[in-house]
Design a protein around this motif. Structure first.
Motif, PDB file in Angstrom:
ATOM      1  N   MET A 127       9.351 -37.595  49.948  1.00 29.67           N
ATOM      2  CA  MET A 127       8.406 -36.654  49.325  1.00 29.67           C
ATOM      3  C   MET A 127       7.154 -37.371  48.841  1.00 29.67           C
ATOM      4  SD  MET A 127       9.728 -33.633  46.946  1.00 29.67           S
ATOM      5  CE  MET A 127      10.985 -34.582  46.102  1.00 29.67           C
ATOM      6  N   GLU A 128       6.051 -36.698  48.970  1.00 30.58           N
ATOM      7  CA  GLU A 128       4.787 -37.313  48.602  1.00 30.58           C
ATOM      8  C   GLU A 128       4.072 -36.477  47.535  1.00 30.58           C
ATOM      9  OE1 GLU A 128       3.133 -39.622  51.903  1.00 30.58           O
ATOM     10  OE2 GLU A 128       4.959 -40.360  50.981  1.00 30.58           O
ATOM     11  N   THR A 129       3.088 -37.105  46.916  1.00 29.07           N
ATOM     12  CA  THR A 129       2.385 -36.445  45.821  1.00 29.07           C
ATOM     13  C   THR A 129       1.087 -35.797  46.292  1.00 29.07           C
ATOM     14  OG1 THR A 129       3.321 -38.072  44.335  1.00 29.07           O
ATOM     15  CG2 THR A 129       1.425 -36.836  43.520  1.00 29.07           C
ATOM     16  N   LEU A 130       0.926 -34.538  45.935  1.00 30.98           N
ATOM     17  CA  LEU A 130      -0.277 -33.793  46.334  1.00 30.98           C
ATOM     18  C   LEU A 130      -1.180 -33.566  45.128  1.00 30.98           C
ATOM     19  CD1 LEU A 130      -1.940 -31.834  48.219  1.00 30.98           C
ATOM     20  CD2 LEU A 130      -0.425 -30.025  47.419  1.00 30.98           C
ATOM     21  N   TYR A 131      -2.456 -33.826  45.303  1.00 30.27           N
ATOM     22  CA  TYR A 131      -3.433 -33.494  44.264  1.00 30.27           C
ATOM     23  C   TYR A 131      -4.404 -32.467  44.840  1.00 30.27           C
ATOM     24  CZ  TYR A 131      -2.416 -37.087  40.723  1.00 30.27           C
ATOM     25  OH  TYR A 131      -1.845 -37.841  39.738  1.00 30.27           O
ATOM     26  N   LEU A 132      -4.727 -31.468  44.044  1.00 30.06           N
ATOM     27  CA  LEU A 132      -5.785 -30.539  44.437  1.00 30.06           C
ATOM     28  C   LEU A 132      -7.022 -30.923  43.638  1.00 30.06           C
ATOM     29  CD1 LEU A 132      -4.049 -27.022  44.327  1.00 30.06           C
ATOM     30  CD2 LEU A 132      -4.222 -28.605  46.243  1.00 30.06           C
ATOM     31  N   VAL A 133      -8.161 -31.048  44.296  1.00 28.33           N
ATOM     32  CA  VAL A 133      -9.395 -31.385  43.589  1.00 28.33           C
ATOM     33  C   VAL A 133     -10.356 -30.204  43.681  1.00 28.33           C
ATOM     34  CG1 VAL A 133     -11.423 -32.882  43.578  1.00 28.33           C
ATOM     35  CG2 VAL A 133      -9.165 -33.868  43.890  1.00 28.33           C
ATOM     36  N   ILE A 134     -10.775 -29.729  42.525  1.00 26.90           N
ATOM     37  CA  ILE A 134     -11.561 -28.492  42.471  1.00 26.90           C
ATOM     38  C   ILE A 134     -12.821 -28.671  41.626  1.00 26.90           C
ATOM     39  CG2 ILE A 134     -11.454 -26.052  41.843  1.00 26.90           C
ATOM     40  CD1 ILE A 134      -8.374 -26.349  42.152  1.00 26.90           C
ATOM     41  N   PRO A 135     -13.984 -28.776  42.274  1.00 29.75           N
ATOM     42  CA  PRO A 135     -15.219 -28.875  41.489  1.00 29.75           C
ATOM     43  C   PRO A 135     -15.546 -27.523  40.853  1.00 29.75           C
ATOM     44  CG  PRO A 135     -15.669 -29.156  43.848  1.00 29.75           C
ATOM     45  CD  PRO A 135     -14.249 -28.778  43.714  1.00 29.75           C
ATOM     46  N   CYS A 136     -15.978 -27.547  39.607  1.00 26.93           N
ATOM     47  CA  CYS A 136     -16.271 -26.298  38.902  1.00 26.93           C
ATOM     48  C   CYS A 136     -17.633 -26.371  38.223  1.00 26.93           C
ATOM     49  CB  CYS A 136     -15.249 -26.040  37.800  1.00 26.93           C
ATOM     50  SG  CYS A 136     -13.556 -26.087  38.353  1.00 26.93           S
ATOM     51  N   TYR A 137     -18.466 -25.423  38.514  1.00 22.93           N
ATOM     52  CA  TYR A 137     -19.754 -25.335  37.839  1.00 22.93           C
ATOM     53  C   TYR A 137     -19.910 -23.914  37.307  1.00 22.93           C
ATOM     54  CZ  TYR A 137     -24.795 -25.289  37.143  1.00 22.93           C
ATOM     55  OH  TYR A 137     -26.048 -25.155  36.614  1.00 22.93           O
ATOM     56  N   ASN A 138     -19.903 -23.778  36.005  1.00 24.44           N
ATOM     57  CA  ASN A 138     -19.992 -22.460  35.355  1.00 24.44           C
ATOM     58  C   ASN A 138     -18.956 -21.489  35.915  1.00 24.44           C
ATOM     59  OD1 ASN A 138     -22.119 -23.516  33.971  1.00 24.44           O
ATOM     60  ND2 ASN A 138     -23.698 -22.435  35.143  1.00 24.44           N
ATOM     61  N   GLU A 139     -17.710 -21.895  35.870  1.00 25.56           N
ATOM     62  CA  GLU A 139     -16.638 -21.086  36.449  1.00 25.56           C
ATOM     63  C   GLU A 139     -15.702 -20.502  35.394  1.00 25.56           C
ATOM     64  OE1 GLU A 139     -16.778 -20.181  39.414  1.00 25.56           O
ATOM     65  OE2 GLU A 139     -17.387 -21.774  40.794  1.00 25.56           O
ATOM     66  N   GLU A 140     -16.165 -20.300  34.165  1.00 23.67           N
ATOM     67  CA  GLU A 140     -15.253 -19.806  33.127  1.00 23.67           C
ATOM     68  C   GLU A 140     -14.605 -18.470  33.504  1.00 23.67           C
ATOM     69  OE1 GLU A 140     -17.284 -19.252  29.410  1.00 23.67           O
ATOM     70  OE2 GLU A 140     -18.653 -17.757  30.219  1.00 23.67           O
ATOM     71  N   LEU A 141     -15.331 -17.668  34.297  1.00 24.80           N
ATOM     72  CA  LEU A 141     -14.790 -16.357  34.664  1.00 24.80           C
ATOM     73  C   LEU A 141     -13.621 -16.435  35.643  1.00 24.80           C
ATOM     74  CD1 LEU A 141     -18.026 -14.213  35.105  1.00 24.80           C
ATOM     75  CD2 LEU A 141     -16.319 -14.062  33.285  1.00 24.80           C
ATOM     76  N   ILE A 147       6.534 -31.397  47.864  1.00 25.64           N
ATOM     77  CA  ILE A 147       5.705 -32.353  47.124  1.00 25.64           C
ATOM     78  C   ILE A 147       6.449 -32.784  45.859  1.00 25.64           C
ATOM     79  CG2 ILE A 147       3.491 -31.474  47.977  1.00 25.64           C
ATOM     80  CD1 ILE A 147       3.213 -29.869  45.400  1.00 25.64           C
ATOM     81  N   THR A 148       6.025 -33.907  45.293  1.00 25.33           N
ATOM     82  CA  THR A 148       6.733 -34.419  44.109  1.00 25.33           C
ATOM     83  C   THR A 148       6.297 -33.677  42.839  1.00 25.33           C
ATOM     84  OG1 THR A 148       5.052 -36.045  43.586  1.00 25.33           O
ATOM     85  CG2 THR A 148       6.769 -36.744  45.106  1.00 25.33           C
ATOM     86  N   LYS A 149       7.073 -33.911  41.783  1.00 24.31           N
ATOM     87  CA  LYS A 149       6.762 -33.295  40.489  1.00 24.31           C
ATOM     88  C   LYS A 149       5.505 -33.885  39.861  1.00 24.31           C
ATOM     89  CE  LYS A 149      11.281 -31.661  38.934  1.00 24.31           C
ATOM     90  NZ  LYS A 149      12.164 -32.238  40.003  1.00 24.31           N
ATOM     91  N   ALA A 192      -2.657 -40.214  44.265  1.00 21.28           N
ATOM     92  CA  ALA A 192      -2.192 -39.182  45.186  1.00 21.28           C
ATOM     93  C   ALA A 192      -1.876 -39.761  46.556  1.00 21.28           C
ATOM     94  CB  ALA A 192      -3.263 -38.108  45.328  1.00 21.28           C
ATOM     95  N   ASP A 193      -0.929 -39.138  47.262  1.00 22.99           N
ATOM     96  CA  ASP A 193      -0.682 -39.519  48.652  1.00 22.99           C
ATOM     97  C   ASP A 193      -1.537 -38.669  49.570  1.00 22.99           C
ATOM     98  OD1 ASP A 193       1.384 -41.447  48.153  1.00 22.99           O
ATOM     99  OD2 ASP A 193       2.637 -39.750  47.555  1.00 22.99           O
ATOM    100  N   MET A 194      -1.788 -37.433  49.118  1.00 17.99           N
ATOM    101  CA  MET A 194      -2.679 -36.542  49.879  1.00 17.99           C
ATOM    102  C   MET A 194      -3.456 -35.705  48.880  1.00 17.99           C
ATOM    103  SD  MET A 194       0.215 -33.893  51.205  1.00 17.99           S
ATOM    104  CE  MET A 194       1.843 -34.124  50.503  1.00 17.99           C
ATOM    105  N   VAL A 195      -4.697 -35.378  49.261  1.00  9.83           N
ATOM    106  CA  VAL A 195      -5.552 -34.607  48.371  1.00  9.83           C
ATOM    107  C   VAL A 195      -6.141 -33.437  49.143  1.00  9.83           C
ATOM    108  CG1 VAL A 195      -7.626 -34.660  46.953  1.00  9.83           C
ATOM    109  CG2 VAL A 195      -6.162 -36.657  47.049  1.00  9.83           C
ATOM    110  N   ILE A 196      -6.105 -32.265  48.527  1.00 13.93           N
ATOM    111  CA  ILE A 196      -6.762 -31.110  49.136  1.00 13.93           C
ATOM    112  C   ILE A 196      -7.949 -30.735  48.267  1.00 13.93           C
ATOM    113  CG2 ILE A 196      -6.558 -28.660  49.755  1.00 13.93           C
ATOM    114  CD1 ILE A 196      -3.608 -29.157  50.345  1.00 13.93           C
ATOM    115  N   SER A 197      -9.125 -30.592  48.873  1.00 14.56           N
ATOM    116  CA  SER A 197     -10.300 -30.164  48.111  1.00 14.56           C
ATOM    117  C   SER A 197     -10.533 -28.682  48.367  1.00 14.56           C
ATOM    118  CB  SER A 197     -11.519 -30.974  48.545  1.00 14.56           C
ATOM    119  OG  SER A 197     -11.674 -30.948  49.939  1.00 14.56           O
ATOM    120  N   LEU A 199      -6.991 -34.663  52.815  1.00 20.31           N
ATOM    121  CA  LEU A 199      -7.223 -36.057  53.196  1.00 20.31           C
ATOM    122  C   LEU A 199      -6.043 -36.889  52.714  1.00 20.31           C
ATOM    123  CD1 LEU A 199     -10.969 -36.429  52.128  1.00 20.31           C
ATOM    124  CD2 LEU A 199     -10.120 -36.327  54.468  1.00 20.31           C
ATOM    125  N   SER A 200      -5.589 -37.789  53.568  1.00 20.48           N
ATOM    126  CA  SER A 200      -4.489 -38.666  53.166  1.00 20.48           C
ATOM    127  C   SER A 200      -5.049 -39.807  52.322  1.00 20.48           C
ATOM    128  CB  SER A 200      -3.820 -39.244  54.398  1.00 20.48           C
ATOM    129  OG  SER A 200      -4.698 -40.169  55.009  1.00 20.48           O
TER     130      SER A 200
END
Ligand code: UDP
Ligand code: MG
Length: 313
Positions: free
Chosen positions: A1-15, A37-39, A94-99, A167-168
């Motif tokens: 099992m591998e570790t997944l990170y999600l990367v999310i840029p936010c600009y004025n996204e409070e809503l 994916i891992t914990k 992270a082992d893999m990252v999704i943007s 991306l790995s």
């Protein structure tokens, strides 16, 4: 099992943050339960100098649930820079990252396929929009024109792919070697190489808030995309210069013929030939200088000349 990170840029996204974090929490929970994916996997929000309560919301999410992490940028640096900041910050953990975008216009159910393709041995998985039905007539056609133009300029981009991708770890490592400051990630990622594949999805409408990409930013982005990857615009002037210089030779012949046939008034021949010859020569010279500036420009990027895929020892 591998570790997944999600990367999310936010600009004025409070809503959108409440809804987005809720849906992602469910999604990540499912993937963890299914042992895909891992914990240790995380959702990382990158606050790109928002003027609203975005950062406060991220801090709160992080305090309530360790699934959520946050990165706060010193000021607004734009989507591409914020995304890169996120990717580079998490690349060790992270082992893999999704943007992806904060507004969840990109279907999050595709994440399963992204992860499956990663386990199939792909280092890069591109999310590709299957249709542009949701877009306005203007956005659809301007996007099409943009992809055509990029292709003509020799910039390799994946058609209808924005910044929804996996991306790995080693792809991220390779990306970190690209030192350029004018970022156009969807042009840079194909330069990394490694095995890649695409996954298609329907893109939805933004469920809250409004687009942070007004026409002005879109045009600046397209211009950056071309000028950061191609020196063809400079080369165009070199060829224009050569062409006009050639025309000037024809004009010289024409002027001389007119002169000897007595069709020309005094002084016309010399004036007209020098105008053409000098104009052509000037453009030609600018083109040659441009070629060198183009080289300097490409060199100054300091891009890696190769990226090692396997290391047998
Ligand atoms: N974004 C950002 N910095 C900016 C502009 C946008 O981080 O200066 C983020 C934004 O919060 C969103 C993503 O980039 O997560 C895409 O923006 P948006 O959805 O407004 O673009 P569109 O979908 O309309 O092209
Ligand atoms: Mg959007």
């Amino acid at each position: 099992m591998e570790t997944l990170y999600l990367v999310i840029p936010c600009y004025n996204e409070e809503l959108v943050l409440d809804e987005t974090s809720h849906r992602l929490q469910v999604k990540m929970g499912q993937l963890i339960d299914q042992k895909k994916i891992t914990k240790d996997s995380k959702v990382v929000f990158v606050n790109d100098g928002s003027k609203d309560k975005t950062w406060e919301k991220i801090v709160k999410l992080h305090e309530e649930n360790s699934l959520f992490a946050g990165i706060n940028l010193s000021r607004n640096r734009g989507h591409q820079n914020a995304l890169l900041a996120g990717l580079m910050t998490v690349k060790e953990d992270a082992d893999m990252v999704i943007s992806m975008d904060a507004d969840l216009q990109d279907d999050i159910d595709v994440i399963d396929q992204f992860v499956a393709e990663y386990y199939n041995g792909n280092d890069v998985v591109y999310g590709v929009r299957s249709s542009r039905k949701q877009d306005t007539f203007f956005k659809r056609n301007s996007a099409l024109a943009f992809y055509r133009l990029m292709e003509k300029m020799g910039v390799q981009v994946v058609y209808n792919h924005a910044d929804y991708r996996l991306l790995s770890k080693r792809a991220l490592q390779a990306l970190s070697e690209f030192k350029e400051v004018n970022l156009f990630l969807r042009g840079m990622v194909p330069l990394i190489g490694f095995s890649s594949t695409t996954v298609s999805y329907e893109r939805k409408e933004r469920f809250a808030g409004e687009s942070k990409y007004p026409l002005k930013k879109m045009l600046a982005f397209a211009f950056d995309g071309i000028t950061s990857f191609s020196i063809k615009p400079i080369r165009f002037f070199l060829f224009l210069g050569i062409f006009i210089f050639f025309c000037s030779i024809c004009m010289l012949i024409y002027a001389l013929v007119s002169y000897f046939r007595g069709n020309a008034i005094w002084g016309w021949t010399s004036v007209i030939t020098s105008i053409w010859a000098l104009g052509g020569l000037q453009l030609f010279a600018i083109g040659v200088i441009g070629e060198y500036i183009g080289k300097v420009y490409m060199e100054s990027k300091g891009r890696p000349r190769y990226i090692i895929e396997t290391y047998l020892k």
